[in-house]
Design a protein around this motif. Structure first.
Motif, PDB file in Angstrom:
ATOM      1  N   THR A 139      -3.549   4.760  -1.979  1.00 28.48           N
ATOM      2  CA  THR A 139      -3.936   4.221  -0.948  1.00 28.48           C
ATOM      3  C   THR A 139      -4.860   5.454  -0.010  1.00 28.48           C
ATOM      4  O   THR A 139      -5.642   5.234   0.581  1.00 28.48           O
ATOM      5  CB  THR A 139      -2.728   3.962  -0.065  1.00 28.48           C
ATOM      6  OG1 THR A 139      -1.912   2.946  -0.772  1.00 28.48           O
ATOM      7  CG2 THR A 139      -3.011   3.274   1.236  1.00 28.48           C
ATOM      8  N   THR A 179      -4.919  -6.628   3.556  1.00 26.19           N
ATOM      9  CA  THR A 179      -4.970  -5.139   2.939  1.00 26.19           C
ATOM     10  C   THR A 179      -6.259  -4.370   3.282  1.00 26.19           C
ATOM     11  O   THR A 179      -6.218  -3.161   3.532  1.00 26.19           O
ATOM     12  CB  THR A 179      -4.931  -5.246   1.369  1.00 26.19           C
ATOM     13  OG1 THR A 179      -3.776  -5.904   1.036  1.00 26.19           O
ATOM     14  CG2 THR A 179      -4.919  -3.917   0.568  1.00 26.19           C
ATOM     15  N   THR A 204      -8.156   6.154  -1.145  1.00 27.05           N
ATOM     16  CA  THR A 204      -9.177   4.973  -0.559  1.00 27.05           C
ATOM     17  C   THR A 204      -9.556   5.290   0.806  1.00 27.05           C
ATOM     18  O   THR A 204     -10.434   5.367   1.519  1.00 27.05           O
ATOM     19  CB  THR A 204      -8.735   3.500  -0.897  1.00 27.05           C
ATOM     20  OG1 THR A 204      -8.460   3.480  -2.155  1.00 27.05           O
ATOM     21  CG2 THR A 204      -9.713   2.544  -0.322  1.00 27.05           C
ATOM     22  N   THR A 213      -8.087  -4.946  -7.247  1.00 19.89           N
ATOM     23  CA  THR A 213      -6.461  -5.633  -6.721  1.00 19.89           C
ATOM     24  C   THR A 213      -6.471  -7.148  -7.085  1.00 19.89           C
ATOM     25  O   THR A 213      -5.415  -7.306  -7.738  1.00 19.89           O
ATOM     26  CB  THR A 213      -6.160  -5.338  -5.211  1.00 19.89           C
ATOM     27  OG1 THR A 213      -6.732  -4.114  -4.702  1.00 19.89           O
ATOM     28  CG2 THR A 213      -4.718  -5.568  -5.077  1.00 19.89           C
ATOM     29  N   LEU A 228       0.755  -1.181  -0.071  1.00 14.68           N
ATOM     30  CA  LEU A 228       0.004  -0.127  -0.101  1.00 14.68           C
ATOM     31  C   LEU A 228       0.898   1.290   0.107  1.00 14.68           C
ATOM     32  O   LEU A 228       0.554   2.115  -0.842  1.00 14.68           O
ATOM     33  CB  LEU A 228      -1.108  -0.063   1.226  1.00 14.68           C
ATOM     34  CG  LEU A 228      -2.049  -0.978   1.392  1.00 14.68           C
ATOM     35  CD1 LEU A 228      -2.765  -0.940   2.492  1.00 14.68           C
ATOM     36  CD2 LEU A 228      -2.850  -0.905   0.375  1.00 14.68           C
ATOM     37  N   TRP A 229       2.149   1.003   0.698  1.00  8.58           N
ATOM     38  CA  TRP A 229       3.019   2.145   0.713  1.00  8.58           C
ATOM     39  C   TRP A 229       3.376   2.861  -0.374  1.00  8.58           C
ATOM     40  O   TRP A 229       3.736   3.834  -0.709  1.00  8.58           O
ATOM     41  CB  TRP A 229       4.066   1.916   1.878  1.00  8.58           C
ATOM     42  CG  TRP A 229       4.778   3.098   2.348  1.00  8.58           C
ATOM     43  CD1 TRP A 229       5.874   3.600   2.205  1.00  8.58           C
ATOM     44  CD2 TRP A 229       4.156   4.106   3.664  1.00  8.58           C
ATOM     45  NE1 TRP A 229       6.050   4.731   3.002  1.00  8.58           N
ATOM     46  CE2 TRP A 229       5.062   4.937   3.717  1.00  8.58           C
ATOM     47  CE3 TRP A 229       2.641   3.956   4.446  1.00  8.58           C
ATOM     48  CZ2 TRP A 229       4.756   6.042   4.722  1.00  8.58           C
ATOM     49  CZ3 TRP A 229       2.620   5.058   5.171  1.00  8.58           C
ATOM     50  CH2 TRP A 229       3.576   5.872   5.346  1.00  8.58           C
ATOM     51  N   TYR A 250      -6.552  -0.741   5.168  1.00  3.93           N
ATOM     52  CA  TYR A 250      -7.711   0.166   4.452  1.00  3.93           C
ATOM     53  C   TYR A 250      -8.602   0.583   5.793  1.00  3.93           C
ATOM     54  O   TYR A 250      -8.602   2.041   6.065  1.00  3.93           O
ATOM     55  CB  TYR A 250      -8.278  -0.275   3.197  1.00  3.93           C
ATOM     56  CG  TYR A 250      -7.334  -0.157   2.138  1.00  3.93           C
ATOM     57  CD1 TYR A 250      -6.849   0.958   1.850  1.00  3.93           C
ATOM     58  CD2 TYR A 250      -7.665  -1.247   1.128  1.00  3.93           C
ATOM     59  CE1 TYR A 250      -6.572   1.059   0.493  1.00  3.93           C
ATOM     60  CE2 TYR A 250      -7.290  -1.241  -0.026  1.00  3.93           C
ATOM     61  CZ  TYR A 250      -6.447   0.256  -0.285  1.00  3.93           C
ATOM     62  OH  TYR A 250      -5.747   0.072  -1.588  1.00  3.93           O
TER      63      TYR A 250
END
Lengths: 236, 338
Positions: free
Chosen positions: B60, B261, B63, B233, B53-54, B265
């Motif tokens: 990211t 993930t 979202t 994804t 995600l980073w 989020y």
């Protein structure tokens, strides 16, 4: 190790990819599988890895009948089979090390054990210095060797290869075949699907020939060599 | 020959001897420390999914922001309602009780009664409004002065206004006190000036219910949002899923990174919501303090309490996990090697 009993594979739509195929590859044996494209080589390999299931007949892997294999037990079967693909099927978002380590991580090995085995496998295929490299920067032959390292790192009793030398020049192809022979010498059963007649005619192994879904011949590569010689003599 | 190679061949030989009885391989031959490796793997997936995600910070953040805003809305309203409730509890302290006295009760008896009431528990102050004072006040405030002039005598009764202490300002205690005063001989009628406080508190109850409904709706929106993001994804990584399935990965193994993930989020969204609500309250607190100072009140805007923060973070985590669970359950089955 691999046993086919009168196996049929019919796809939806009626196309019959395999019909009445029977053979037995013993543990520790090495064999080539040839035939024109569309002869059913890929279908046969898919039945072994349980990607597809036979329409009729029985497929036994390591004594286990795949007809009775439940879906949730397929992963355990696949861990016993190392597969080498023509297009390598590497994961390009991670390093060579992480690619080769994947089967071990899936099987739940300890971190220290993973490191040791990955380095041993990479050393065997001559890529020990490239652990931290991304696979996309490697040549086709090197990528194929990463694929082989990944296939054997989990020390499977059975190794399958689908056109492993499809995109390689003869020199590299011989090297790759040499690797497979070495694995076979330590007791791994090996089945290689290929249409590279020149390459396999120089090696002496069992040869299964498929033609339009039927097993046309179950003999030795040396016989093919003889037939070739006979053909050349006739034409002289 | 490097040391690794010799080790490798010895190792392959060892394994090939056992080929015949692969199924009956003894337990001791299983990888060492499997349980330990299992938790290490979970931890690794947790960290690596954050790493993934980073690597795409903008996507990211976007979202997480949508989740954050959706969570901040009910959380912020909840805090505001809490404040209104607190403020109105303060007002309940200023609730009064009016004791209308029977006509003809002498001035002296009224003074004695007032003195007696001041001694009661729960009574903070007793104020006496005589009939004359009441008339003057009424004349001044109501505008019916003319009508009063046409009457022969003062129709208004004397009143004792009773203010309870803060501790006794609870509705139940007030009702108890009301019953007690009503029994007094000189009291004609005792009335609680609290109706409006009750109405306010039921409006607050209604507001709370509304916040709950809003939170439910936005929660569903978050589920769908996370589910859709995870779906995309999964689709973009279908090749990877196929390869790992071919190598012998179980569905649980493949599911894991997607679930983590979703968890990230949700957590990031909840933290963003926390920051949003906290800074919103920070912006409001100075003007509110000024306003309450002008009203001679000690009231100041209360922030997020620990319970609200925990509920916020918890619901973020659960919604993220649940959303990805729904997407993974639906879409992962469809991706099989062919």
């Amino acid at each position: 190790m691999i046993q086919f009993d009168n196996v049929n594979k019919r796809y939806p739509g009626g196309y019959e990819a395999l019909s009445g195929v029977s053979f037995h590859l013993k543990a520790g044996e090495m064999a080539f599988l040839t035939g024109h494209s569309g002869a059913g080589k890929s279908s046969l390999l898919k039945l072994i890895a349980c990607i597809e299931r036979a329409s009729r007949g029985n497929v036994l892997i390591d004594g286990q009948n795949l007809r009775r294999l439940k879906n949730r037990h397929i992963p355990a079967l696949r861990r016993k089979i190392g597969v080498v693909f023509q297009n390598h099927n590497l994961l390009y978002d991670r390093t060579v090390y992480d690619n080769v380590a994947l089967p071990l991580i899936i099987a739940g090995y300890h971190q220290s054990e993973v490191g040791r085995r990955v380095r041993a496998a990479l050393d065997k295929v001559g890529l020990l210095g490239k652990e931290r490299v991304m696979p996309i920067t490697l040549s086709g032959g090197e990528q194929q060797r990463v694929g082989i390292a990944r296939a054997v790192v989990n020390r499977p009793p059975l190794l399958l290869a689908d056109e492993p030398t499809g995109n390689l020049d003869p020199e590299l192809s011989r090297e790759i075949m040499g690797l497979f022979e070495q694995f076979n010498q330590v007791g791994v059963s090996v089945l290689i699907a290929t249409h590279d007649h020149d390459l396999i005619s120089r090696l002496d192994h069992r040869l299964l020939t498929l033609k339009q879904g039927k097993l046309e011949r179950d003999g030795w590569t040396s016989e093919m060599q003889e037939r070739k010689r006979a053909f050349n003599n006739e034409s002289d | 020959m490097s040391p690794y190679t010799s080790w490798f061949w010895r190792f392959m030989k060892r394994s090939s001897n056992k080929n015949a009885d692969m199924e009956k391989r003894p337990r001791s031959a299983k990888p060492r420390g499997r349980v330990n490796a299992y938790f290490t793997h979970h931890l690794w997936v947790l960290v690596s999914s954050l790493g993934v995600l980073w690597r795409t910070p903008m996507a990211t953040l976007m979202t997480a922001s949508v989740i954050g805003i959706a969570l901040a809305l009910p959380a912020g309203l909840h805090v505001l309602l809490q404040n209104v409730q607190q403020l109105s509890t303060g007002w309940e302290g200023t609730a009064q009780m009016s004791l209308f006295l029977k006509p003809g009760v002498s001035e002296k008896r009224i003074q004695t009664l007032a003195k007696k009431l001041r001694g009661w528990e729960g009574v903070a102050e007793v104020r006496y409004i005589s009939r004359e004072q009441a008339l003057a006040e009424f004349r001044e405030l109501s505008g019916f002065g003319g009508a009063l002039d046409s009457l022969d005598e003062n129709p208004l009764p004397a009143v004792l206004v009773l203010r309870p202490t803060t501790e006794a300002a609870e509705p139940a205690q007030m009702a108890l006190l009301l019953g007690k005063v009503q029994k007094l001989q000189s009291v004609d009628l005792a009335q609680l000036d609290m109706e409006w406080v009750r109405r306010l508190s039921s409006i607050i109850e209604l507001g709370k219910r509304g916040v709950m409904l809003l939170a439910g709706l936005l929660g569903m929106a978050i589920l769908l949002m996370v589910g859709n993001t995870i779906r995309l994804t999964i689709l973009s990584r279908s090749q990877e899923i196929i390869v790992t399935k071919l190598i012998g990965a179980t569905n649980a193994f493949i599911r894991r990174p997607f679930l983590y993930t979703g968890l990230w989020y949700g957590l990031m969204g909840a933290i963003l919501a926390w920051i949003l609500v906290a800074s919103l309250l920070g912006l409001l607190s100075a003007p509110v303090s000024r306003l309450s100072f002008l009203y001679n009140s000690q009231f100041s805007l209360g922030g997020l309490d620990l319970e609200t923060v925990l509920v916020l973070l918890g619901s973020g985590l659960i919604l993220g996990l649940l959303g990805s669970w729904l997407a993974v359950g639906k879409h992962l089955q469809a991706i099989e090697p062919t």
